[in-house]
Motif scaffolding. Structure first.
Motif, PDB file in Angstrom:
ATOM      1  N   ASN A   1       0.824  -1.206   0.000  1.00 15.45           N
ATOM      2  CA  ASN A   1       0.000   0.000   0.000  1.00 15.45           C
ATOM      3  C   ASN A   1       0.861   1.261   0.000  1.00 15.45           C
ATOM      4  O   ASN A   1       0.620   2.190  -0.773  1.00 15.45           O
ATOM      5  N   HIS A   2       1.875   1.279   0.869  1.00 18.15           N
ATOM      6  CA  HIS A   2       2.717   2.475   0.946  1.00 18.15           C
ATOM      7  C   HIS A   2       3.605   2.608  -0.294  1.00 18.15           C
ATOM      8  O   HIS A   2       3.857   3.724  -0.757  1.00 18.15           O
ATOM      9  N   SER A   3       4.052   1.493  -0.841  1.00 15.49           N
ATOM     10  CA  SER A   3       4.892   1.559  -2.046  1.00 15.49           C
ATOM     11  C   SER A   3       4.125   2.235  -3.181  1.00 15.49           C
ATOM     12  O   SER A   3       4.697   3.008  -3.957  1.00 15.49           O
TER      13      SER A   3
ATOM     14  N   LEU B   1      -5.611   6.048  -0.730  1.00 15.30           N
ATOM     15  CA  LEU B   1      -5.365   7.142   0.219  1.00 15.30           C
ATOM     16  C   LEU B   1      -5.317   6.573   1.637  1.00 15.30           C
ATOM     17  O   LEU B   1      -6.287   5.975   2.113  1.00 15.30           O
ATOM     18  N   ASP B   2      -4.180   6.766   2.271  1.00 17.11           N
ATOM     19  CA  ASP B   2      -3.934   6.313   3.635  1.00 17.11           C
ATOM     20  C   ASP B   2      -4.698   7.220   4.597  1.00 17.11           C
ATOM     21  O   ASP B   2      -4.425   8.417   4.664  1.00 17.11           O
ATOM     22  N   VAL B   3      -5.678   6.664   5.325  1.00 14.38           N
ATOM     23  CA  VAL B   3      -6.390   7.473   6.315  1.00 14.38           C
ATOM     24  C   VAL B   3      -6.102   7.021   7.752  1.00 14.38           C
ATOM     25  O   VAL B   3      -6.865   7.309   8.671  1.00 14.38           O
TER      26      VAL B   3
ATOM     27  N   GLU C   1      -4.263   7.589  11.191  1.00 15.15           N
ATOM     28  CA  GLU C   1      -3.905   8.878  11.815  1.00 15.15           C
ATOM     29  C   GLU C   1      -2.438   9.226  11.605  1.00 15.15           C
ATOM     30  O   GLU C   1      -2.080  10.397  11.504  1.00 15.15           O
ATOM     31  N   HIS C   2      -1.561   8.208  11.504  1.00 13.82           N
ATOM     32  CA  HIS C   2      -0.128   8.518  11.342  1.00 13.82           C
ATOM     33  C   HIS C   2       0.143   9.264  10.035  1.00 13.82           C
ATOM     34  O   HIS C   2       1.183   9.883   9.877  1.00 13.82           O
ATOM     35  N   ALA C   3      -0.808   9.219   9.102  1.00 11.31           N
ATOM     36  CA  ALA C   3      -0.621   9.875   7.807  1.00 11.31           C
ATOM     37  C   ALA C   3      -0.899  11.377   7.878  1.00 11.31           C
ATOM     38  O   ALA C   3      -0.518  12.113   6.967  1.00 11.31           O
TER      39      ALA C   3
HETATM   40 MN   MN3 Z   1       0.579   4.741   6.478  1.00 12.55          MN
END
Ligand code: MN3
Length: 193
Positions: free
Chosen positions: A83-85, A164-166, A168-170
């Motif tokens: 996902n992050h890649s 889209l990363d939702v 909280e760390h994002a």
């Molecule tokens: Mn993330």
């Protein structure tokens, strides 16, 4: 180690003011790295899986010969890696519109604006940690939905197109509890549309 942290294709401060440099640095070097470390550790226990592509492992996760706890680790941390890649590569300081994607989105959702509205609503309304996704369902059709945690659309046999990363760390350092504001701002750094 099989998987390693992909280099960010821009500087940590390149997405300012929409995503701040500190969030990008922690997200990339700490969060993404942590998924990779745990992914590599679990794969070391299953040498037979070493040569398989991670997206294929996700597609066939339920059939893999693994203990249930290890299967969950692969789901969470393999998903986190994938996902992050993808996330880093769809963002950028300059717009680089993907004409083919724009045309497919317009055909499916009526217009880019209608898609943006649907995706924004999906991301905003997702409860807890997770991702909003635009996927190709395998028949060439596009769809929008959200998934919890680091679950990858590959688990459903779908191919992620935009995510889209939702978590909280994002966004928490800059936006605190204001997820809707982060999502609205994110469209400025999504380079493909
Ligand atoms: Mn993330």
């Amino acid at each position: 180690m099989k998987y390693s942290l992909p280099k960010l294709p821009y500087a940590y401060d390149a997405l300012e003011p929409h995503i701040d440099a500190k969030t990008m640095e922690i997200h990339h070097t700490k969060h993404h790295q942590a998924y990779i470390d745990k992914l590599n550790a679990v794969l070391e226990k299953y040498p037979k899986l070493a040569d398989a592509g991670l997206s294929d492992l996700m597609r066939g996760l339920e059939k893999l010969d693994m203990s249930p706890p290890d299967r969950k680790i692969l789901q969470n941390h393999g998903g986190g890696y994938l996902n992050h890649s993808l996330f880093w590569t769809i963002m950028g300081p300059q717009k680089e519109p993907d004409k083919n994607l724009i045309s497919r989105i317009s055909q499916t959702f009526g217009s880019v604006a209608a898609f943006t509205e649907k995706f924004t609503e999906t991301a905003t309304n997702h409860f807890g940690s997770g991702w909003a996704w635009l996927v190709d369902d395998g028949t060439g059709k596009l769809d929008v939905y959200s998934l919890p945690n680091q679950d990858s659309p590959y688990l459903r046999g779908h191919t992620p197109v935009l995510g889209l990363d939702v978590w909280e760390h994002a966004y928490y350092l800059k936006y605190q509890n204001r997820r809707a504001e982060y999502i609205k701002s994110w469209w400025n750094v999504l380079k493909l549309l």
